[in-house]
Design a protein around this motif. Structure first.
Motif, PDB file in Angstrom:
ATOM      1  N   SER A 130      -8.740  11.325  -2.980  1.00 36.63           N
ATOM      2  CA  SER A 130      -9.573  12.154  -2.101  1.00 36.63           C
ATOM      3  C   SER A 130     -10.285  13.245  -2.880  1.00 36.63           C
ATOM      4  CB  SER A 130      -8.696  12.803  -1.029  1.00 36.63           C
ATOM      5  OG  SER A 130      -7.936  13.853  -1.601  1.00 36.63           O
TER       6      SER A 130
ATOM      7  N   ARG B 288       0.851  -1.182   0.000  1.00 39.54           N
ATOM      8  CA  ARG B 288       0.000   0.000   0.000  1.00 39.54           C
ATOM      9  C   ARG B 288       0.896   1.244   0.000  1.00 39.54           C
ATOM     10  NH1 ARG B 288      -5.225   0.788   0.495  1.00 39.54           N
ATOM     11  NH2 ARG B 288      -6.102   2.650   1.491  1.00 39.54           N
TER      12      ARG B 288
ATOM     13  N   VAL C  35       0.913   5.830  -0.289  1.00 37.07           N
ATOM     14  CA  VAL C  35       0.160   7.078  -0.169  1.00 37.07           C
ATOM     15  C   VAL C  35       0.967   8.189  -0.832  1.00 37.07           C
ATOM     16  CG1 VAL C  35      -0.873   8.751   1.415  1.00 37.07           C
ATOM     17  CG2 VAL C  35      -0.824   6.311   2.027  1.00 37.07           C
TER      18      VAL C  35
ATOM     19  N   TRP D  53      -6.165  12.816   3.282  1.00 38.58           N
ATOM     20  CA  TRP D  53      -5.818  11.423   3.540  1.00 38.58           C
ATOM     21  C   TRP D  53      -6.897  10.763   4.406  1.00 38.58           C
ATOM     22  CZ3 TRP D  53      -0.561   9.771   6.171  1.00 38.58           C
ATOM     23  CH2 TRP D  53      -0.417   8.370   6.082  1.00 38.58           C
TER      24      TRP D  53
ATOM     25  N   ASP E 180       2.045  -0.498   4.973  1.00 42.45           N
ATOM     26  CA  ASP E 180       0.960  -0.164   5.905  1.00 42.45           C
ATOM     27  C   ASP E 180       1.416  -0.438   7.333  1.00 42.45           C
ATOM     28  OD1 ASP E 180      -1.369   0.124   7.361  1.00 42.45           O
ATOM     29  OD2 ASP E 180      -2.625  -0.934   5.921  1.00 42.45           O
TER      30      ASP E 180
ATOM     31  N   VAL F 116      -4.266   7.017  -2.855  1.00 38.17           N
ATOM     32  CA  VAL F 116      -3.827   5.780  -2.201  1.00 38.17           C
ATOM     33  C   VAL F 116      -3.930   4.636  -3.202  1.00 38.17           C
ATOM     34  CG1 VAL F 116      -4.477   6.525   0.121  1.00 38.17           C
ATOM     35  CG2 VAL F 116      -6.143   5.309  -1.287  1.00 38.17           C
TER      36      VAL F 116
ATOM     37  N   ALA G 105      -6.721   4.908   7.968  1.00 40.64           N
ATOM     38  CA  ALA G 105      -5.280   5.001   7.774  1.00 40.64           C
ATOM     39  C   ALA G 105      -4.554   5.298   9.076  1.00 40.64           C
ATOM     40  CB  ALA G 105      -4.963   6.093   6.745  1.00 40.64           C
TER      41      ALA G 105
ATOM     42  N   VAL H  33      -5.012  13.613  -1.968  1.00 39.26           N
ATOM     43  CA  VAL H  33      -4.199  12.457  -1.604  1.00 39.26           C
ATOM     44  C   VAL H  33      -4.690  11.248  -2.392  1.00 39.26           C
ATOM     45  CG1 VAL H  33      -3.776  10.759   0.228  1.00 39.26           C
ATOM     46  CG2 VAL H  33      -3.405  13.188   0.664  1.00 39.26           C
TER      47      VAL H  33
ATOM     48  N   ASP I  40      -9.175   7.631   3.176  1.00 37.47           N
ATOM     49  CA  ASP I  40      -8.920   6.383   3.904  1.00 37.47           C
ATOM     50  C   ASP I  40      -9.082   6.638   5.400  1.00 37.47           C
ATOM     51  OD1 ASP I  40      -8.152   3.945   4.873  1.00 37.47           O
ATOM     52  OD2 ASP I  40      -6.073   4.035   4.164  1.00 37.47           O
TER      53      ASP I  40
ATOM     54  N   GLN J 261       4.003   7.517   2.341  1.00 29.61           N
ATOM     55  CA  GLN J 261       4.132   6.247   3.053  1.00 29.61           C
ATOM     56  C   GLN J 261       4.181   5.104   2.041  1.00 29.61           C
ATOM     57  OE1 GLN J 261       2.246   5.529   7.124  1.00 29.61           O
ATOM     58  NE2 GLN J 261       0.758   4.587   5.771  1.00 29.61           N
TER      59      GLN J 261
END
Length: 297
Positions: A157, A122, A124, A253, A222, A179, A260, A177, A257, A219
């Motif tokens: 987002s 995952r 970001v 973010w 996860d 993901v 998150a 953002v 999510d 990031q």
């Protein structure tokens, strides 16, 4: 498509098979391994640390074949693939396990099991722009990220308008953002993000200055699953060192999510909690919902 390291014909004996005699009598196994790796850093540095040691991969193969008995060649192949993916920098692997002396009561040349496995980390990315046509640029950037080989975009987002932080006087930003999941190593993904920035006219001259496009890798992995990358080098810092204090990252973010988490030292903090810490009402000053947008990818 990534670069490849190809290791073929690794041979050793093992006691693997369904038949009782195969539990005791060693048989020959021959293994081929194809590693998908970004070799650009190693090509420039001539440093083993920037690539994957095929000798170490061969050691893994031999140890698995010579290790505890399993009934299925498929199990051997799966264990070898897992061992290969554990080497930093390996994005995907194809393993072929040959059993040329298999107890088949018919003439045959070979029997083999071939599998392919790849990472699905995952990631970001925070997007921002305040020059040119930011809305159009950000929509184009989303499509470009989604078009990268080895990348799947899961969500983007809403768009937020944010006041500039630091730097010279400049227009407000539009931020979002993104993901998704990727098999790419962090450094590889970051280089490709930088290429997308450059393709959209990004020039790195003034720190925190106005820009046509900003793509920050926030990031990789996860922290809720404890598989996130933590690194601090001259070219890559993960997680992003200032993400925890930036409303223009945290608010979108949390919106895309809500579950998150962001690693802060030894602690994994929910992003929604970080938003609440910035503003008791959950909406940090200087971050405003922009007009609706519906980027495609």
């Amino acid at each position: 498509m990534s670069d490849r390291i190809v290791l073929t014909g690794v041979q050793t004996d093992g006691t693997h098979g369904v038949l009782p005699e195969e539990h005791e009598k060693p048989q020959r196994f021959v293994v081929d391994v194809v590693l998908e790796v970004d070799l650009q850093p190693a090509g420039g540095s001539d440093d083993l640390a920037d690539t994957v040691s095929y000798a170490d991969v061969a050691d893994d193969v031999v140890a698995i074949v010579e290790g505890p008995h399993v009934d299925l060649v498929e199990t051997l192949a799966d264990r070898m693939a897992a061992a290969a993916l554990a080497h930093p920098g390996v994005e995907a692997v194809e393993v072929t396990v040959h059993k040329p002396d298999a107890p088949i009561p018919h003439p045959f040349a070979d029997v083999a099991v071939r599998i392919r496995r790849e990472h699905a980390h995952r990631f970001v990315v925070a997007l921002g722009a305040n020059e040119g046509d930011p809305r159009r640029t950000l929509a184009s950037a989303v499509r470009a990220v989604a078009g990268l080989d080895g990348v799947r975009v899961d969500g983007v987002s809403d768009l937020f308008e944010t006041d500039p932080v630091g730097g010279p006087e400049q227009p407000a930003y539009l931020n979002a953002v993104l993901v998704g999941h990727t098999r790419l190593a962090p450094a590889t993904l970051l280089r490709r993000l930088h290429r997308i920035e450059a393709d959209h006219g990004r020039v790195r001259q003034v720190r925190w200055g106005p820009r046509t496009l900003d793509l920050d890798l926030v990031q990789h992995g996860d922290p809720r699953r404890d598989d996130d990358v933590v690194v601090d080098t001259e070219t890559l810092v993960l997680p992003h060192p200032r993400a925890h204090e930036r409303g223009f990252v945290l608010v979108p973010w949390a919106q895309v999510d809500p579950q998150a988490g962001l690693r802060r030292g030894d602690e994994v903090v929910p992003v929604v909690d970080l938003v609440a810490r910035l503003d008791a009402e959950g909406q940090p000053a200087g971050v405003r919902v922009a007009e609706a947008w519906h980027p495609e990818w």
